[in-house]
Write a protein that holds these residues in place. Structure first.
Motif, PDB file in Angstrom:
ATOM      1  N   GLY A   1     -21.150  -1.403  40.242  1.00 43.49           N
ATOM      2  CA  GLY A   1     -20.696  -2.140  39.056  1.00 43.49           C
ATOM      3  C   GLY A   1     -19.978  -1.245  38.065  1.00 43.49           C
ATOM      4  N   GLU A   2     -20.550  -0.064  37.794  1.00 41.81           N
ATOM      5  CA  GLU A   2     -19.908   0.865  36.861  1.00 41.81           C
ATOM      6  C   GLU A   2     -18.606   1.418  37.436  1.00 41.81           C
TER       7      GLU A   2
ATOM      8  N   TYR B   1     -30.044   0.449  42.314  1.00 42.47           N
ATOM      9  CA  TYR B   1     -29.210   1.659  42.268  1.00 42.47           C
ATOM     10  C   TYR B   1     -27.775   1.348  42.701  1.00 42.47           C
ATOM     11  N   LEU B   2     -27.626   0.632  43.819  1.00 41.42           N
ATOM     12  CA  LEU B   2     -26.289   0.321  44.316  1.00 41.42           C
ATOM     13  C   LEU B   2     -25.546  -0.622  43.374  1.00 41.42           C
ATOM     14  N   THR B   3     -26.275  -1.565  42.766  1.00 42.69           N
ATOM     15  CA  THR B   3     -25.635  -2.481  41.826  1.00 42.69           C
ATOM     16  C   THR B   3     -25.050  -1.725  40.641  1.00 42.69           C
ATOM     17  N   ARG B   4     -25.840  -0.817  40.058  1.00 44.34           N
ATOM     18  CA  ARG B   4     -25.314  -0.039  38.929  1.00 44.34           C
ATOM     19  C   ARG B   4     -24.154   0.854  39.373  1.00 44.34           C
TER      20      ARG B   4
ATOM     21  N   GLY C   1     -16.781  -0.395  34.929  1.00 42.14           N
ATOM     22  CA  GLY C   1     -17.122   0.498  33.825  1.00 42.14           C
ATOM     23  C   GLY C   1     -18.493   0.216  33.251  1.00 42.14           C
ATOM     24  N   ARG C   2     -19.095   1.218  32.582  1.00 41.62           N
ATOM     25  CA  ARG C   2     -20.450   1.101  32.046  1.00 41.62           C
ATOM     26  C   ARG C   2     -20.543   0.067  30.933  1.00 41.62           C
ATOM     27  N   THR C   3     -19.534  -0.017  30.085  1.00 45.51           N
ATOM     28  CA  THR C   3     -19.585  -0.970  28.971  1.00 45.51           C
ATOM     29  C   THR C   3     -19.683  -2.394  29.476  1.00 45.51           C
TER      30      THR C   3
END
Length: 351
Positions: free
Chosen positions: A210-211, A204-207, A215-217
């Motif tokens: 990171g986003e 969860y923390l990585t996403r 960014g999500r892409t």
């Protein structure tokens, strides 16, 4: 029309040859356990509060990349799917334990230790390896995260009660042999926190971070492809350790292993096929049907082995039954990954 081979062909080379890598890992573990004196004792001795560190490390490395792929902002769509949630609860906590109880008594009536061990396996619902089987079969990651978390809560609350019911109460009602089971709910909760809580929080923390930073892409097209293979590396490492720990027991009692394997094979086949058919019958899409099937068919062998050893001893038949579990589950569920991918086109034709 999509061919049945197409989904499997889209797997990476590492994924496509997974049965080979798993066979090699199982063989390496068995050989190491037999060839290196005292290896099993050394590996099993490396523990913190009853948790085997090598197995914990392998499971954490295996689960983290998959949980980092989960889109946590979509979890509400899963929790709102009552068909999926109620079906999973019924399959995992009503049908699964009852089926294993029936198969154990039907196929091992003369082997009470192995029978008890298999019943314990049936009570330990999967919270670890199912994550990777579901991902390999292109199941719904968000649904898998929710169902595994749900199983974890029920595992802490229901494992001891169901153990008492299936080993003492129900056999008594049926006039069968009764067996006691000493279960430490705190230890089960600790296992859930380590094997699920840590990688879930890390994913969860990585996403989230990171986003937020890239960014999500970037996160999904650059970061995740680099992180993904570590899930399989963790799986293979875990398999080597599991079989190194118990290699001597497995290879020294081949006839017993064969007897234990029969109800396990029947269990995996019935649970997976029945769950897959149920998912399609109630109108779930391929992804959620696959998730339902794998979360229902898998078992938490780490917990089952730990409970059997704590209650009956490391050399007991109950512990051996738990050890044989992954020997059968791993290749069978790899085959079911390919079976699910082969059935995928049928959902496209009917939805």
């Amino acid at each position: 029309m999509t061919t049945t081979a197409a989904p499997a062909a889209r797997l990476s080379r590492l994924d496509r040859f997974l049965p080979l890598w798993i066979a090699l890992a199982m063989g390496a573990g068995l050989l190491a356990g037999r060839a290196i004196p005292g290896l099993g004792r050394v590996l099993d001795a490396v523990q913190v509060d009853g948790i085997s560190l090598p197995i914990a490390l392998g499971l954490l490395v295996m689960m983290y990349p998959v949980l980092a792929k989960v889109r946590y902002d979509r979890l509400d769509s899963v929790t709102g799917d009552r068909r999926l949630m109620w079906s999973s609860l019924a399959l995992n906590w009503i049908l699964g334990p009852a089926l294993m109880f029936a198969l154990a008594w039907l196929l091992l009536p003369d082997l009470p230790e192995y029978r008890t061990g298999l019943i314990i396996v049936g009570l330990a619902r999967c919270i670890a390896m199912v994550i990777i089987w579901n991902d390999l079969a292109c199941g719904d990651r968000e649904a898998a995260a929710v169902l595994v978390a749900l199983n974890s809560v029920f595992q802490v609350l229901a494992f001891g009660v169901l153990g008492w019911f299936y080993l003492q109460v129900l056999p008594g009602w049926l006039g069968l042999e009764q067996t006691g089971l000493d279960v430490d709910a705190l230890q089960i909760a600790k296992s859930v926190v380590i094997f699920l809580g840590i990688p879930l929080l890390a994913g969860y923390l990585t996403r989230k971070l990171g986003e937020k930073s890239k960014g999500r892409t970037w996160y999904e097209t650059t970061f995740l492809p680099r992180l993904g293979p570590f899930a399989l590396y963790g799986l293979l490492f875990t398999i080597v350790i599991l079989f190194a720990l118990q290699g001597a027991q497995i290879t020294s009692r081949p006839l017993d292993v064969a007897r234990i394997a029969l109800p396990l094979l029947a269990y995996f086949a019935i649970m997976w096929a029945g769950s897959f058919a149920l998912g399609r019958a109630i109108g779930l899409n391929y992804e959620r049907t696959t998730t339902l099937a794998f979360t229902a068919a898998g078992n938490n062998f780490e917990l089952a082995i730990a409970v059997a050893i704590a209650t009956f001893g490391v050399a007991s038949g109950q512990a051996l039954a738990g050890v044989v579990g992954p020997l059968i589950e791993v290749p069978v569920l790899v085959a079911l990954v390919h079976a699910a991918l082969a059935l995928r086109h049928r959902f496209k034709e009917t939805t």
